[in-house]
Enzyme design. Structure first.
Site, PDB file in Angstrom:
ATOM      1  CE  LYS A 211     -24.193   4.386  33.040  1.00 10.89           C
ATOM      2  NZ  LYS A 211     -22.759   4.401  33.301  1.00 10.89           N
TER       3      LYS A 211
ATOM      4  CE  LYS B 147     -25.264  11.239  30.463  1.00  9.83           C
ATOM      5  NZ  LYS B 147     -24.456  10.635  31.516  1.00  9.83           N
TER       6      LYS B 147
ATOM      7  CE  LYS C  85     -17.537   8.519  27.686  1.00  8.48           C
ATOM      8  NZ  LYS C  85     -16.945   8.027  28.924  1.00  8.48           N
TER       9      LYS C  85
HETATM   10  P1  TYM Z   1     -18.230   9.742  32.691  1.00  8.02           P
HETATM   11  O1  TYM Z   1     -17.062   9.043  32.086  1.00  8.02           O
HETATM   12  O2  TYM Z   1     -19.600   9.211  32.402  1.00  8.02           O
HETATM   13  O3  TYM Z   1     -18.217  11.260  32.261  1.00  8.02           O
HETATM   14  C1  TYM Z   1     -17.041  12.031  32.410  1.00  8.02           C
HETATM   15  C2  TYM Z   1     -17.393  13.467  32.743  1.00  8.02           C
HETATM   16  O4  TYM Z   1     -18.187  14.033  31.695  1.00  8.02           O
HETATM   17  C3  TYM Z   1     -19.369  14.604  32.247  1.00  8.02           C
HETATM   18  N1  TYM Z   1     -20.453  14.461  31.264  1.00  8.02           N
HETATM   19  C4  TYM Z   1     -21.186  15.474  30.801  1.00  8.02           C
HETATM   20  N2  TYM Z   1     -21.191  16.785  31.075  1.00  8.02           N
HETATM   21  C5  TYM Z   1     -22.081  17.573  30.407  1.00  8.02           C
HETATM   22  N3  TYM Z   1     -22.973  17.075  29.490  1.00  8.02           N
HETATM   23  C6  TYM Z   1     -23.012  15.762  29.195  1.00  8.02           C
HETATM   24  N4  TYM Z   1     -23.855  15.301  28.292  1.00  8.02           N
HETATM   25  C7  TYM Z   1     -22.086  14.890  29.855  1.00  8.02           C
HETATM   26  N5  TYM Z   1     -21.845  13.554  29.789  1.00  8.02           N
HETATM   27  C8  TYM Z   1     -20.845  13.309  30.670  1.00  8.02           C
HETATM   28  C9  TYM Z   1     -19.630  13.789  33.512  1.00  8.02           C
HETATM   29  O5  TYM Z   1     -20.444  14.473  34.421  1.00  8.02           O
HETATM   30  C10 TYM Z   1     -18.219  13.578  34.030  1.00  8.02           C
HETATM   31  O6  TYM Z   1     -17.781  14.721  34.742  1.00  8.02           O
HETATM   32  N6  TYM Z   1     -18.240   8.235  37.473  1.00  8.02           N
HETATM   33  C11 TYM Z   1     -17.658   9.165  36.518  1.00  8.02           C
HETATM   34  C12 TYM Z   1     -16.155   9.095  36.471  1.00  8.02           C
HETATM   35  C13 TYM Z   1     -15.524   9.188  37.793  1.00  8.02           C
HETATM   36  C14 TYM Z   1     -15.260  10.367  38.542  1.00  8.02           C
HETATM   37  C15 TYM Z   1     -14.610   9.926  39.725  1.00  8.02           C
HETATM   38  C16 TYM Z   1     -15.484  11.725  38.317  1.00  8.02           C
HETATM   39  C17 TYM Z   1     -15.055   8.144  38.497  1.00  8.02           C
HETATM   40  N7  TYM Z   1     -14.519   8.573  39.664  1.00  8.02           N
HETATM   41  C18 TYM Z   1     -14.217  10.827  40.711  1.00  8.02           C
HETATM   42  C19 TYM Z   1     -15.088  12.621  39.298  1.00  8.02           C
HETATM   43  C20 TYM Z   1     -14.454  12.177  40.478  1.00  8.02           C
HETATM   44  C21 TYM Z   1     -18.198   8.877  35.132  1.00  8.02           C
HETATM   45  O7  TYM Z   1     -18.652   7.804  34.856  1.00  8.02           O
HETATM   46  O8  TYM Z   1     -18.030   9.902  34.254  1.00  8.02           O
END
Ligand code: TYM
Length: 327
Positions: free
Chosen positions: A111, A193, A196
């Site tokens: 990022k 990947k 978004k």
């Molecule tokens: P975020 O918002 O980027 O993504 C949310 C969840 O979606 C999963 N994910 C995917 N899984 C499979 N294929 C993909 N292409 C894909 N893109 C996203 C991510 O692995 C995630 O599970 N830091 C985290 C949010 C967070 C969090 C936490 C998660 C904050 N605190 C505590 C678990 C526990 C995030 O930015 O996810």
């Protein structure tokens, strides 16, 4: 009952990757675990956000959780910023996290490469994530593959603090990564990947895409010239990604999907994948439209905030005492 927690950032539109990697699995796990699911809104501000859009995305993500089948009776649902202990504890954890360890986070490296003036929050954000996890003594953290390193960091921080103060302050959480669909790839460039923030929306299925758009994106997904529906991520990343999507959404193994489509050409297979995605997403969209203005959401969130604040306060207060932060 074992406890789990997960969160999603309310940024942009939620993708099929988010659904398969996290939300769908939480719907399955809610039957087995004591589940916490939240909107990681404080994570969202690590990059610039439009305040009105951010505000709207927060409630909209809650409506989406419910529309996807997250049951408020089986989950504690809350908004991260409404529980003040996440950020407070994060500060203490930050002071126990070596600077260099954060520099090794691959998501930060990716990022920060794309941005010139990124915030310090983008760098320290995995510690806030550790705080989200460690406040609740969870056993498992269900996420996609891309968050595994962050959960491992949370484990390291917890182990380090427990050792330093010779007390079991934190439970050591395990990442829980799905067997299928742990990483859904971009449809146009299946080596990346599905994200978004992708520049080309044709490679990303958003949960709110209409039927025509979903079909068009899947039918034009990048494949190869071999015409065999076989799972081989190194040599056939596009087809392997579509197999993962189909397998995840139909709760089948990859081998069962290969067998089902062994005599199909790519056009037929893609059509079946598109049918499956449409069959999953259209009912979610219909439920979402009914839920988005529901008064029940406020009640669910008030309860979630109150319950999680009580739990989180206890852990935060314990940590404060152990490290000497008290009168
Ligand atoms: P975020 O918002 O980027 O993504 C949310 C969840 O979606 C999963 N994910 C995917 N899984 C499979 N294929 C993909 N292409 C894909 N893109 C996203 C991510 O692995 C995630 O599970 N830091 C985290 C949010 C967070 C969090 C936490 C998660 C904050 N605190 C505590 C678990 C526990 C995030 O930015 O996810």
């Amino acid at each position: 009952m074992k406890r789990i927690i997960t969160g999603l950032q309310p940024t942009g539109c939620i993708t099929l990757g988010n659904y398969i990697g996290a939300i769908k699995r939480m719907v399955e796990y809610q039957e087995r675990y004591e589940s916490f699911i939240f909107v990681a809104d404080m994570h969202a501000i690590t990059v610039p956000q439009d305040p009105i859009m951010l505000h709207e995305s927060i409630k909209s993500l809650i409506a989406l959780y419910l529309a996807c089948g997250i049951d408020p009776k089986k989950n504690t649902i809350f908004i991260q910023s409404e529980n003040i202990y996440h950020a407070n504890m994060s500060w203490i954890l930050e002071c126990h996290t070596p600077y260099g360890e954060l520099g090794r986070m691959t998501q930060f490296k990716d990022k920060s490469k794309k941005k010139q003036n990124f915030s310090s929050g983008l760098y320290t954000y995995p510690v806030l994530m550790a705080s989200d996890i460690l406040l609740y003594d969870v056993d498992y953290v269900p996420t996609g593959q891309d968050q595994k390193q962050h959960v491992e960091l949370a484990r390291n921080i917890a182990e380090k603090i427990n050792k330093k103060y010779k007390e079991k302050i934190f439970k050591i959480p395990e990442p829980l990564i799905g067997k299928r669909g742990a990483k859904i790839y971009d449809l146009v460039d299946p080596t990346k990947k599905m994200s978004k923030s992708a520049l080309n929306p044709k490679g990303v299925i958003y949960l709110m895409d209409d039927e025509k758009t979903i079909r068009k994106k899947i039918m034009s997904a990048t494949t190869d010239s071999e015409m065999k529906v076989v799972f081989d991520p190194d040599n056939k990343p596009g087809i392997s990604n579509l197999i993962s999507i189909y397998a995840s959404l139909s709760n089948k193994t990859v081998a069962a999907v290969e067998k089902k489509f062994k005599d199909s050409n790519y056009g037929e297979f893609k059509k079946s994948v598109a049918d499956r995605v449409v069959k999953t997403l259209i009912p979610i969209q219909e439920k979402y439209k009914k839920l988005i203005n529901s008064k029940d959401i406020d009640k669910i969130l008030d309860e979630g905030r109150d319950r999680t604040s009580l739990i989180a306060y206890e852990k935060y207060d314990k940590l404060k005492h152990v490290i000497g932060l008290y009168r």
